[in-house]
Design a protein around this motif. Sequence first.
Motif, mmCIF file in Angstrom:
data_model
loop_
_atom_site.group_PDB
_atom_site.id
_atom_site.type_symbol
_atom_site.label_atom_id
_atom_site.label_comp_id
_atom_site.label_asym_id
_atom_site.label_seq_id
_atom_site.Cartn_x
_atom_site.Cartn_y
_atom_site.Cartn_z
ATOM 1 N N ARG A 135 15.233 5.060 -9.663
ATOM 2 C CA ARG A 135 15.687 4.655 -8.477
ATOM 3 C C ARG A 135 14.280 4.573 -7.811
ATOM 4 N N ALA A 136 14.064 3.728 -6.635
ATOM 5 C CA ALA A 136 12.908 3.790 -6.095
ATOM 6 C C ALA A 136 12.474 5.010 -5.160
ATOM 7 N N PRO A 137 11.456 5.431 -5.369
ATOM 8 C CA PRO A 137 11.095 6.665 -4.258
ATOM 9 C C PRO A 137 10.991 6.111 -3.014
ATOM 10 N N PRO A 138 10.759 7.143 -1.938
ATOM 11 C CA PRO A 138 10.699 6.750 -0.619
ATOM 12 C C PRO A 138 9.318 5.943 -0.395
ATOM 13 N N GLY A 139 9.386 5.067 0.331
ATOM 14 C CA GLY A 139 8.148 4.223 0.296
ATOM 15 C C GLY A 139 7.568 2.892 -0.472
ATOM 16 N N ALA A 140 8.609 3.013 -1.623
ATOM 17 C CA ALA A 140 8.606 1.996 -2.540
ATOM 18 C C ALA A 140 9.656 0.745 -2.339
ATOM 19 N N LEU A 154 0.549 -1.015 0.139
ATOM 20 C CA LEU A 154 0.007 -0.094 -0.044
ATOM 21 C C LEU A 154 0.892 1.131 0.167
ATOM 22 N N ARG A 155 2.029 1.415 0.668
ATOM 23 C CA ARG A 155 2.917 2.426 0.849
ATOM 24 C C ARG A 155 3.548 2.503 -0.553
ATOM 25 N N GLY A 156 4.001 1.476 -1.382
ATOM 26 C CA GLY A 156 4.385 1.477 -2.497
ATOM 27 C C GLY A 156 3.702 1.912 -3.495
ATOM 28 N N ARG A 157 2.269 1.680 -3.627
ATOM 29 C CA ARG A 157 1.502 2.067 -4.402
ATOM 30 C C ARG A 157 1.431 3.707 -4.587
ATOM 31 N N ARG A 158 1.169 4.020 -3.379
ATOM 32 C CA ARG A 158 1.164 5.666 -3.245
ATOM 33 C C ARG A 158 2.454 6.223 -3.729
ATOM 34 N N ALA A 159 3.512 5.577 -3.306
ATOM 35 C CA ALA A 159 4.813 6.241 -3.816
ATOM 36 C C ALA A 159 4.878 6.298 -5.137
ATOM 37 N N VAL A 160 4.779 5.102 -5.885
ATOM 38 C CA VAL A 160 4.791 5.206 -7.170
ATOM 39 C C VAL A 160 3.805 5.938 -7.970
ATOM 40 N N LEU A 161 2.472 5.899 -7.620
ATOM 41 C CA LEU A 161 1.508 6.821 -8.061
ATOM 42 C C LEU A 161 1.666 8.330 -7.713
ATOM 43 N N SER A 162 2.326 8.750 -6.742
ATOM 44 C CA SER A 162 2.976 10.166 -6.468
ATOM 45 C C SER A 162 3.882 10.446 -7.480
ATOM 46 N N VAL A 172 10.096 -0.696 -7.712
ATOM 47 C CA VAL A 172 9.496 -0.266 -8.522
ATOM 48 C C VAL A 172 8.958 -1.243 -9.847
ATOM 49 N N PRO A 173 9.781 -1.987 -10.242
ATOM 50 C CA PRO A 173 9.199 -3.263 -11.128
ATOM 51 C C PRO A 173 8.028 -4.039 -10.612
#
Length: 241
Positions: free
Chosen positions: A217-222, A190-198, A226-227
């Motif tokens: 590079r993976a954003p904070p929370g992801a 759930l955190r990762g979804r928010r991070a990538v959508l942001s 990313v893949p």
Amino acid sequence: MSRRRPRLEDPSAALRAKRRRPGLPGEAPRPDGSPAAVEAALGAVAALFPRRLFGDALPPLVLRHQLYDVVRDRTAVDRHLNRLRDEGRVRLLHLGLGPDALGVVSLELYREKALAAVAGSPREPLVRRFLEAAVATSPGLSFEQRRMRELGFGDSDVTHLVAAGLLTVRDAGSWWLAVPGAGRFVRALLRGRRAVLSLVGRSGPRPLALRELRGARAPPGAALGVPFLLHDLLGEGRLRR
């Protein structure tokens, strides 16, 4: 008025749009729904699961809809996953992410990690018996109280299995099969979804190149990567190509 889903630009989209034309030079369509393609997709997404993030305590968890992003024939994906389940090779799980969001896990690794979680504890004999008498013989997503009693598990046993993380309450007298520690995965997802959508949202109206986003590079929370998260968001339809 419905909100538009963020759009990702796939460099090979034009080629895929012509997949009906056989022999197109350089064409790289998403795999068809053959059993080999589904199993290859399952292995590829499972390989993206960050086992170290969870101290290798969780088996690689794949969401069924992630495979929809890899294999274009969803019906074939469902059909072959059901076959793998019936053959005792995988287990389908309800992870609390929605009625249609099912997890897929290797049954062998599920058993291994479930036993490792209770190794040396008073619950180990019960967990081992549950894996052998219930999980190995009943491929459904949940267990009813009557079925549990038929298998030799009383109310006290169920309480201990819930505490061990192998069952979660579905409703009165019914329990979902679960993975010990899966709550950590769900929170990370759930955190990762928010991070990538942001991250995608910050691009504004222009489409992002999917290849660049996968390599970013993976954003904070992801922390899931990313893949892995893109397969989730694209397969579920939160992002579109």
